[in-house]
Design an enzyme around this catalytic site. Structure first.
Site, PDB file in Angstrom:
ATOM      1  N   CYS B 171       0.807  -1.223   0.000  1.00 40.16           N
ATOM      2  CA  CYS B 171       0.000   0.000   0.000  1.00 40.16           C
ATOM      3  C   CYS B 171       0.844   1.279   0.000  1.00 40.16           C
ATOM      4  CB  CYS B 171      -0.924   0.006   1.207  1.00 40.16           C
ATOM      5  SG  CYS B 171      -1.705  -1.586   1.467  1.00 40.16           S
ATOM      6  N   HIS B 311      -3.353   7.831   5.851  1.00 42.13           N
ATOM      7  CA  HIS B 311      -3.501   6.525   5.201  1.00 42.13           C
ATOM      8  C   HIS B 311      -4.855   5.932   5.588  1.00 42.13           C
ATOM      9  CE1 HIS B 311      -2.169   2.981   3.124  1.00 42.13           C
ATOM     10  NE2 HIS B 311      -2.407   2.217   4.184  1.00 42.13           N
ATOM     11  N   GLU B 322      -1.905   5.152  13.544  1.00 40.59           N
ATOM     12  CA  GLU B 322      -1.654   6.367  12.766  1.00 40.59           C
ATOM     13  C   GLU B 322      -2.154   7.599  13.517  1.00 40.59           C
ATOM     14  OE1 GLU B 322      -3.350   6.521   8.834  1.00 40.59           O
ATOM     15  OE2 GLU B 322      -2.018   8.154   8.216  1.00 40.59           O
ATOM     16  N   LYS B 343     -10.194   7.403   1.870  1.00 42.44           N
ATOM     17  CA  LYS B 343     -10.582   6.005   1.636  1.00 42.44           C
ATOM     18  C   LYS B 343     -12.029   5.755   2.061  1.00 42.44           C
ATOM     19  CE  LYS B 343      -6.002   3.836   1.864  1.00 42.44           C
ATOM     20  NZ  LYS B 343      -5.119   4.949   2.252  1.00 42.44           N
ATOM     21  N   HIS B 348      -9.925   1.373  -0.655  1.00 42.31           N
ATOM     22  CA  HIS B 348      -8.464   1.298  -0.595  1.00 42.31           C
ATOM     23  C   HIS B 348      -7.915   0.860  -1.952  1.00 42.31           C
ATOM     24  CE1 HIS B 348      -4.478   0.833   0.687  1.00 42.31           C
ATOM     25  NE2 HIS B 348      -4.634   0.155   1.807  1.00 42.31           N
ATOM     26  N   PHE B 407       1.801  -2.954   3.918  1.00 41.06           N
ATOM     27  CA  PHE B 407       2.165  -4.263   4.450  1.00 41.06           C
ATOM     28  C   PHE B 407       3.655  -4.460   4.169  1.00 41.06           C
ATOM     29  CE2 PHE B 407      -2.098  -6.814   4.153  1.00 41.06           C
ATOM     30  CZ  PHE B 407      -2.587  -6.069   5.209  1.00 41.06           C
TER      31      PHE B 407
END
Lengths: 426, 420
Positions: B171, B311, B322, B343, B348, B407
């Site tokens: 991502c 994110h 986050e 998002k 996503h 990831f």
């Protein structure tokens, strides 16, 4: 920002079909020996397609043996390679400031064979020739290892090496085919020069070729397809007029790049200096079918923009030369253009007759062998060369001593990305 | 030599909110939501049966792809259209030395269909097809699903000879691709760079991979309420697809040719969390350093920041960590830019997420507008953050930030500001 940071190599590893010992690989290259094997299969034609597979892997460097179950073979080869390079550099977890420690990897893509946890459910989900998505979805949970997607991530070598060595700085995972590893080294080089990192682990890893890749590689003319009368040692013929394609190998090659002052201050021994880099693009899938490609010329010109090519210092090129019909010709012409007037004085070699085309790791493996030459090893001769060297004066056919201070390493990828790395004696 | 500066002069988007930059941006500002039932395959009975798909997409026939069109898959068709819009927007191609224009992209692996997989794993059948008589008779379709192929298709279409690179850090891919483009222009390697990302999860195998690890929301009865970053009722992310491509350009070059400038990229941070493959360190390590490095490079004051596009995936762990990281960087220093995650509306986009969110930041700078925060009813663990309003609001401040977390532990943070 300091502009004069020198970048040196303090650690290396190569894992190839010839093993994980650099000296052993070098000796095989001197002797023109390979360990390619025909594809093991019941059909007759498969015996004409060869591949290079790494043998049993020395897993002693793994910090946690459980990691073997979390990653696919490609990343096991990559992770072991990355950790072995750190061992040579005498770097352990926590010995480098984590925020000043970076990692760039060039990796091959997800492989079909690594999706095997799906196979039984896929098989059950077919009704004749049509796939029943609804059935597949209903039975998904409980039928498939839930971690299959995580096991096959393309950045797993980067991830697990970072965890093992506590690397928290700059990073990236490049997917630029045969130039991915050299692109990773180039970004590591810049990161140190620009002050974004003191130490960078950089290299490439290539997974074992799969049947469908082999099929398409043969069909396209990229891979060799030889009869059993030819020894596997004689199939890859870099730059030779009778070259017939290459052989794909799995493997990895990693470097520890380090700011020279940082290396010296911790007592590490610089093996060689990385002095300049260059990149350029063919703007086509030139490797396959375009004989006019200029990406390598552009790449070498870009390198020369920041670094004077000097015939008193540069006497050897470790070329991409993998025996492919179009690629080797385009590459040789690029050297003739760049070294016009002194191509008699520059030797060209390639280790691929022995190593095979290690894809994303290939140029880094060449660089590591070149570093051995700068430290006193002999120059590798090109094997299986059939031409008259009067027409190809650069091609080096003899094992010989090397007295100059610089070696140029090049790579060309399917994507058209070409990379050049200038290595110097420390 | 004065330091080279980097600006954005073109943007192209294909998203679940619409085809094209302005269509997507307008829908985003209206608070629309791209989620709906999966159409790409029959997802009845799946643990998750909805996603944010691109609707009614047809690749523009005027894009001069030539024979390379066969190398595109669904995601990179989106990418080709977005790239075409971006170069048309910037008018860069007739104004740049093609050797000084590069490409950096974050691209996902193509969606192999189960039928195709069943064929590809049958090695006996494949080997029997090997024949010397076929030599040269077939192009390498193997390239179609490789992430690195798309950059070559674009380079070939427009004869761009500068370096091309493809990054795959899950991502964080396209956030890092933009960072690489920024660095290459700063260094003087390039005058301009096409940079962005493309991805699609609209295939059984890719979609199921995220189902299996429990990362996708299972709010099957309320797909439009499912992506709810920073909300206490969040239960996973919503799979998306699409592409975003930007033209990054050396600032003086852009000014000299009179290009429209969306904003200037002034800082970039890139870190590894080095913790676990999916989880983030509980203290926000990694994300904090990415933001701090980007802010430090920008030489901006924290008070300059008016908006952070987080994110914010709508997963339990990501949002909590986050939020904590944003608190360490901003709130604890008495600064509260608006923080939200788009998002909630787009889903996503995985490898393309960083690029579409950076595009939204650039458009926010252009229009001085912050997109709305939707699906936030009960903020969870982020009371210290200014999570914005449910409708679009005016951007206060001259700088914005876009974060990406992948990831594997890669993080990126881009800082942009209005161009003087």
């Amino acid at each position: 920002m300091k502009a004069d940071r020198n970048v040196v190599i303090t650690g290396r590893s190569v894992i190839s079909p010839l093993g994980d010992d650099i000296a052993v690989a070098l000796n095989a290259c001197y002797e023109g020996r390979s360990s390619f094997e025909p594809l093991i299969d019941s059909t007759e034609v498969s015996n004409r397609v060869y591949t290079g597979r790494c043998g049993d892997l020395d897993q002693s460097v793994l910090p946690d043996k459980k990691v073997r179950k979390s990653i696919v073979r490609r990343d096991l080869i990559g992770l072991i390679g990355a950790l072995k390079a750190a061992v040579e550099a005498k770097i352990t977890k926590g010995s480098v400031d984590p925020d000043q420690f970076g990692i760039y990897v060039g990796s091959s893509s997800t492989q079909i064979q690594d999706l095997n946890p799906y196979y039984p459910l896929i098989e059950r989900s077919f009704e004749g020739s049509s796939f029943n998505s609804e059935l597949f979805g209903k039975e998904l949970l409980g039928s498939v290892n839930p971690l299959v997607m995580l096991h096959t991530l393309m950045n797993n070598t980067l991830c697990y090496a970072s965890i093992a060595l506590d690397i928290r700085g700059v990073n990236g995972n490049f997917m630029d085919f045969q130039s991915a590893g050299s692109n990773a080294v180039i970004e590591g080089f810049h990161s140190i020069r620009e002050g974004r990192a003191k130490v960078v682990l950089a290299g490439g890893v290539s997974g074992c070729p799969e049947p469908y890749q082999m099929k398409q590689g043969v069909d396209s003319g990229y891979l060799a397809f030889e009869g059993s009368e030819v020894s596997s040692d004689n199939i890859i013929r870099p730059y030779s007029s009778d070259r017939c394609g290459t052989i794909l190998s799995e493997g990895s090659a990693f470097l520890v790049l380090e700011e020279e002052e940082h290396a010296l201050s911790r007592g590490a021994k610089p093996i060689a200096r990385l002095s300049a880099v260059g990149k350029g693009s063919d703007a086509s899938f030139a490797f396959l079918n375009d004989n006019r490609s200029k990406g390598l010329v552009r790449c070498l010109q870009n390198l020369a923009n920041n670094f004077k090519l000097d015939k008193a210092k540069l006497g050897l090129v470790f070329g991409h030369g993998n025996g492919s019909v179009h690629g080797d010709m385009v590459e040789y012409r690029a050297y003739q253009e760049i070294f016009e007037g002194w191509d008699d004085d520059v030797m060209l070699t390639s280790p691929k007759a022995s190593l095979g085309e290690m894809g994303e790791a290939s140029a880094v493996a060449s660089l590591i062998l070149a570093s051995e030459v700068l430290n006193g090893a002999d120059v590798i001769p090109i094997h299986n060369f059939m031409n008259d060297t009067k027409n190809n004066p650069m091609v080096n056919l003899a094992r010989q001593n090397y007295k100059n201070d610089q070696i140029l390493i090049t790579s060309r990828g399917f994507s058209g990305l070409c990379c050049a790395l200038m290595l110097e004696r420390v | 030599m004065s330091a080279r500066r980097v600006c954005i002069t073109g943007i192209g988007l294909v998203s679940p909110l619409g085809i094209g930059r302005e269509t997507t941006w307008d829908a985003l500002l209206r608070g629309e939501n791209g989620a709906g039932s999966v159409k790409a395959f029959d997802a009845r009975g799946w643990p998750t049966n909805f996603s944010c798909e691109v609707k009614d997409f047809k690749l523009n026939d005027s894009i001069p792809l030539g024979e390379n069109r066969k190398y595109l898959n669904r995601a990179t068709e989106f990418g080709a259209q977005a790239a075409f819009e971006a170069v048309s927007d910037s008018q860069i191609l007739t104004n740049v030395d093609p050797s000084a224009m590069g490409i950096t992209l974050g691209v996902g692996v193509g969606a192999v269909q189960p039928e195709e997989l069943a064929t590809l794993i049958n090695s006996d059948q494949i080997y029997r097809q090997l024949s010397k008589s076929d030599r040269g008779s077939e192009t390498m379709h193997i390239l179609q699903n490789h992430p690195g192929t798309f950059a070559t298709v674009l380079a070939s279409m427009w004869n761009l000879y500068g370096p091309i690179s493809t990054i795959q850090t899950a991502c964080a891919s396209s956030g890092q691709a933009l960072g690489l483009a920024y660095k290459q222009i700063k260094r003087g390697e390039l005058t301009a760079c096409l940079s962005g990302g493309a991805d699609s999860l609209a295939g059984e195998l890719l979609f199921s991979g995220f189902c299996l690890i429990g990362a996708l929301s299972r709010r099957n009865d309320q797909p439009k309420a499912a992506s709810r970053p920073f909300d206490s009722e969040r239960d996973g992310f919503v799979a998306g697809e699409g592409a975003a491509v930007l033209v990054l350009e050396e600032l003086e070059h852009a000014k000299q040719r009179g290009a429209f400038i969306y904003g200037e990229i002034v800082g970039y941070g890139e870190t590894e969390s080095a913790y676990r493959i999916t989880d983030l360190p509980p203290d926000g390590r990694g994300i904090v350093e990415a933001m701090e490095n980007a802010i430090s490079e920008s030489e901006l004051e924290l008070s300059d920041f008016g908006y952070v596009n987080a994110h914010g995936t709508s997963t339990e762990v990501n949002d909590r960590v986050e939020a904590l990281a944003l608190g360490r960087v901003f709130s604890q220093k008495g600064v509260s830019p608006v923080v939200n995650s788009t998002k909630a509306q787009t889903g996503h986009l995985i490898s393309a997420a960083g690029a579409i969110e950076a595009s939204f930041c650039a458009l926010a700078l252009r229009d001085k507008i912050i997109p709305p925060t939707i699906n936030l009813e009960h903020a969870d663990g982020c009371e210290h953050l200014n999570l914005g309003d449910s409708v679009k609001t005016t951007l206060q401040g001259s700088a914005v930030m876009s974060n990406s977390v992948g990831f594997g532990g890669s993080n990126s943070s881009l800082v942009m500001r209005q161009c003087d």
